[in-house]
Write a protein that holds these residues in place. Structure first.
Motif, PDB file in Angstrom:
ATOM      1  N   GLU A 128       0.830  -1.197   0.000  1.00 54.75           N
ATOM      2  CA  GLU A 128       0.000   0.000   0.000  1.00 54.75           C
ATOM      3  C   GLU A 128       0.869   1.252   0.000  1.00 54.75           C
ATOM      4  O   GLU A 128       0.524   2.261  -0.633  1.00 54.75           O
ATOM      5  CB  GLU A 128      -0.921  -0.007   1.223  1.00 54.75           C
ATOM      6  CG  GLU A 128      -2.001  -1.079   1.178  1.00 54.75           C
ATOM      7  CD  GLU A 128      -2.908  -1.045   2.404  1.00 54.75           C
ATOM      8  OE1 GLU A 128      -2.640  -0.222   3.313  1.00 54.75           O
ATOM      9  OE2 GLU A 128      -3.874  -1.826   2.454  1.00 54.75           O
TER      10      GLU A 128
ATOM     11  N   LYS B  51       0.771   4.447  -2.664  1.00 55.40           N
ATOM     12  CA  LYS B  51       0.488   5.811  -2.193  1.00 55.40           C
ATOM     13  C   LYS B  51       1.630   6.772  -2.474  1.00 55.40           C
ATOM     14  O   LYS B  51       1.403   7.934  -2.838  1.00 55.40           O
ATOM     15  CB  LYS B  51       0.190   5.778  -0.693  1.00 55.40           C
ATOM     16  CG  LYS B  51      -1.117   5.081  -0.327  1.00 55.40           C
ATOM     17  CD  LYS B  51      -1.300   5.040   1.186  1.00 55.40           C
ATOM     18  CE  LYS B  51      -2.578   4.296   1.557  1.00 55.40           C
ATOM     19  NZ  LYS B  51      -2.751   4.184   3.041  1.00 55.40           N
ATOM     20  N   THR B  52       2.862   6.302  -2.309  1.00 56.62           N
ATOM     21  CA  THR B  52       4.009   7.211  -2.397  1.00 56.62           C
ATOM     22  C   THR B  52       4.659   7.252  -3.779  1.00 56.62           C
ATOM     23  O   THR B  52       5.294   8.245  -4.135  1.00 56.62           O
ATOM     24  CB  THR B  52       5.071   6.839  -1.352  1.00 56.62           C
ATOM     25  OG1 THR B  52       5.545   5.501  -1.617  1.00 56.62           O
ATOM     26  CG2 THR B  52       4.485   6.903   0.051  1.00 56.62           C
TER      27      THR B  52
END
Length: 325
Positions: free
Chosen positions: A250, A254-255
């Motif tokens: 995850e 996200k990054t």
């Protein structure tokens, strides 16, 4: 051995080319224009620029040792598709003691491959992982038996010794037992099967787990003929599950969403190329398996009606209730 690897590549289509179920609601057709269509633009649409700067180093953890199952990723590496996306990719071989999900969570790999049912089990335990591309659309897992055992249909498994792979590969077998109403601890002699077909060939188990593109071919290469065998395909029994997916953490999604998109794009390009350039796909797998190039050409067909890398959400929903039982 060349013939075995060629057939393994050829039968990869059985494991992953069945068309996925289509969504129940079809999109509404676009309305017809009431005026003449606009003139075509005078210039071609802009193409996404190649990422600049140092290449991003990423590691892909395979579910198992190099074989036809992962041909698309090897093609993407050898044809430079990852390099075109400014990615420096290392493909890590798997094995019986390597769990892709743990490798990604622990930071030993950036991306991983596993069967969907096993992946969902890890998600259920709280591992922060995301399925970013569904590559296989069908199951290549089956149970094989010698005709002399009398296992002509699934119900005949009762009272028999059956080899089953565990470690996340057992969910289809358990779903079949649930469908038949059998208790695998009481109604069968379930044997934890290793990663060799020797016990089956020696008669130590009456039915054994096999993949269409691997163990089944090993059995045929041993001298048994297809006419000597009965096959129970989990797909035919209605309990087949999605297999190889491509996942990451995850945090990565996200990054570094751009990196994820580039990796998926290059990987799917590799799979499409494996379909289009079948000889190269065979060759690139062969060099990793045996260290030599084959003279023969194998068949590698992959995508059905479902777009490569995606699947219908309903097919994912079907798996959960099965392994939760």
């Amino acid at each position: 051995m060349r013939r075995f690897i060629m057939i393994a590549i050829a039968l990869l289509t059985v494991a992953c080319s069945a068309p996925a179920a289509q969504p129940t609601a079809a999109p509404a057709p676009a309305p017809k224009p009431t005026t003449a269509p606009a003139a075509a633009p005078t210039t071609a649409p802009a193409v996404a620029a190649k990422p600049s700067g140092p290449a991003d180093k990423v590691k892909l953890q395979l579910k198992w040792v190099p074989q036809a199952q992962f041909a698309g990723y090897f093609v993407a590496l050898d044809k430079g598709y990852y390099k075109d996306e400014n990615l420096d990719v290392e493909i890590l071989p798997g094995g019986p003691d390597i769990v892709s999900e743990q490798q990604v969570v622990n930071g030993q790999a950036d991306f991983g491959i596993d069967w969907v049912a096993s992946f969902l089990a890890f998600r259920d335990k709280g591992l922060p992982l995301v399925d970013i591309s569904q590559v296989y659309q069908s199951s290549g897992l089956m149970l094989i038996s010698k005709k002399s055992t009398g296992i002509n249909k699934a119900e005949d498994l009762k009272g028999k010794s059956v080899g089953v792979w565990y470690g996340g590969n057992e969910f289809e077998f358990l779903a079949l037992m649930d469908k038949l109403g059998y208790d695998p601890d009481k109604d069968l002699n379930v044997i934890k099967q290793g990663f060799t077909m020797d016990p089956f060939l020696a008669g130590q188990m009456e039915a054994a787990s096999a993949m269409t593109y691997n163990e089944y071919q090993v059995v045929l290469e041993s001298g048994l003929k297809a006419d000597d065998l009965n096959i129970l395909r989990y797909n035919d029994e209605g309990v087949g599950m999605l297999e190889d997916n491509l996942f990451t953490s995850e945090t990565m999604v996200k990054t570094k969403p751009d990196l994820v998109q580039r990796f998926v794009r290059a990987s799917l390009k590799g799979w499409q190329s494996a379909i289009d350039d079948q000889k190269f796909a065979v060759d690139t797998v062969m060099t990793r398996l045996m260290g030599f190039d084959p003279a023969d050409v194998g068949m590698l067909q992959y995508a059905g009606e479902q777009d490569l890398g995606v699947t219908d959400e309903a097919r994912i929903d079907v798996i959960g209730p099965r392994w939760l039982r």
